[in-house]
Design an enzyme around this catalytic site. Structure first.
Site, short mmCIF file in Angstrom:
data_model
loop_
_atom_site.label_atom_id
_atom_site.label_comp_id
_atom_site.label_asym_id
_atom_site.label_seq_id
_atom_site.Cartn_x
_atom_site.Cartn_y
_atom_site.Cartn_z
CG HIS A 1 -25.66 2.58 26.99
ND1 HIS A 1 -26.34 1.42 26.66
CD2 HIS A 1 -26.31 3.09 28.07
CE1 HIS A 1 -27.35 1.23 27.49
NE2 HIS A 1 -27.35 2.25 28.36
CD GLU B 1 -30.14 5.71 33.34
OE1 GLU B 1 -30.30 6.89 33.71
OE2 GLU B 1 -30.63 5.23 32.30
#
Length: 196
Positions: free
Chosen positions: A8, A81
């Protein structure tokens, strides 16, 4: 089959040096610019399918990249994550004090936040591998697949897939790691970095 793994873009928490795993922060102005640039670099790739972590920063990144490809991302919670537990949102300098991560974790992949109600990196890598294997099973040999995720987890995944290719290092925000898959083996093709 080709995989495009993208971290990202930069978030507000990244800019403030705050630990960000399952807690979330939107892309910053710089992060949006990074992803817009990466979107341009990926414009000519014929992306067949796209998968993203459901965390907002990854979803936002995938949506910007896919504006040129007329497909919607599929959310997969296995692509999240590492959960840093009670250390989420803390300054990264403070998080390093308990020595949860080995200083050379990028080589050893030893990162265990379970004592702080979080996750072990190897468990996260296992979830990612499971997701990738499911994607391979449901895809065609000539598909190009976008996967948008996060720094630690994507690094652990790709390091596991391609073993020790010296070109591969921890990815900056909005970096694309392009990996070819053929006959059960993964090979690093190229790494694209955002230019802004």
């Amino acid at each position: 089959m080709k995989f495009i793994f993208v971290r990202h873009g930069k978030t507000h928490f990244n800019e403030m040096n705050l630990t960000q795993g399952w807690c979330d922060s939107p892309l910053s102005q710089l992060g949006v610019k990074q992803v817009e640039n990466m979107s341009l670099q990926l414009k000519n790739y014929c992306i067949s399918k796209a998968y993203t972590s459901p965390l907002g920063r990854a979803v936002e990144t995938s949506e910007i990249i896919l504006q040129n490809h007329n497909i919607a991302p599929i959310y997969d919670k296995r692509l999240k994550e590492v959960n840093f537990g009670i250390l989420e949102g803390m300054n990264t300098e403070l998080v390093r004090k308990p020595h949860v991560e080995e200083p050379d974790w990028v080589d050893t992949l030893v990162m265990d936040y379970r004592p702080y109600q979080g996750e072990d990196l190897h468990d996260v890598i296992h979830k990612h591998l499971e997701a990738v294997n499911d994607i391979i099973t449901s895809s065609q040999e000539d598909d190009t697949i976008l996967i948008v995720g996060h720094g630690c987890s994507l690094y652990g995944l790709v390091a596991t897939l391609i073993s020790h290719d010296p070109r591969f290092t921890f990815p900056d925000n909005a970096t694309a790691i392009i990996v070819d898959y053929k006959e059960g083996h993964f090979f690093l093709d190229t790494i694209l970095k955002a230019v802004y």
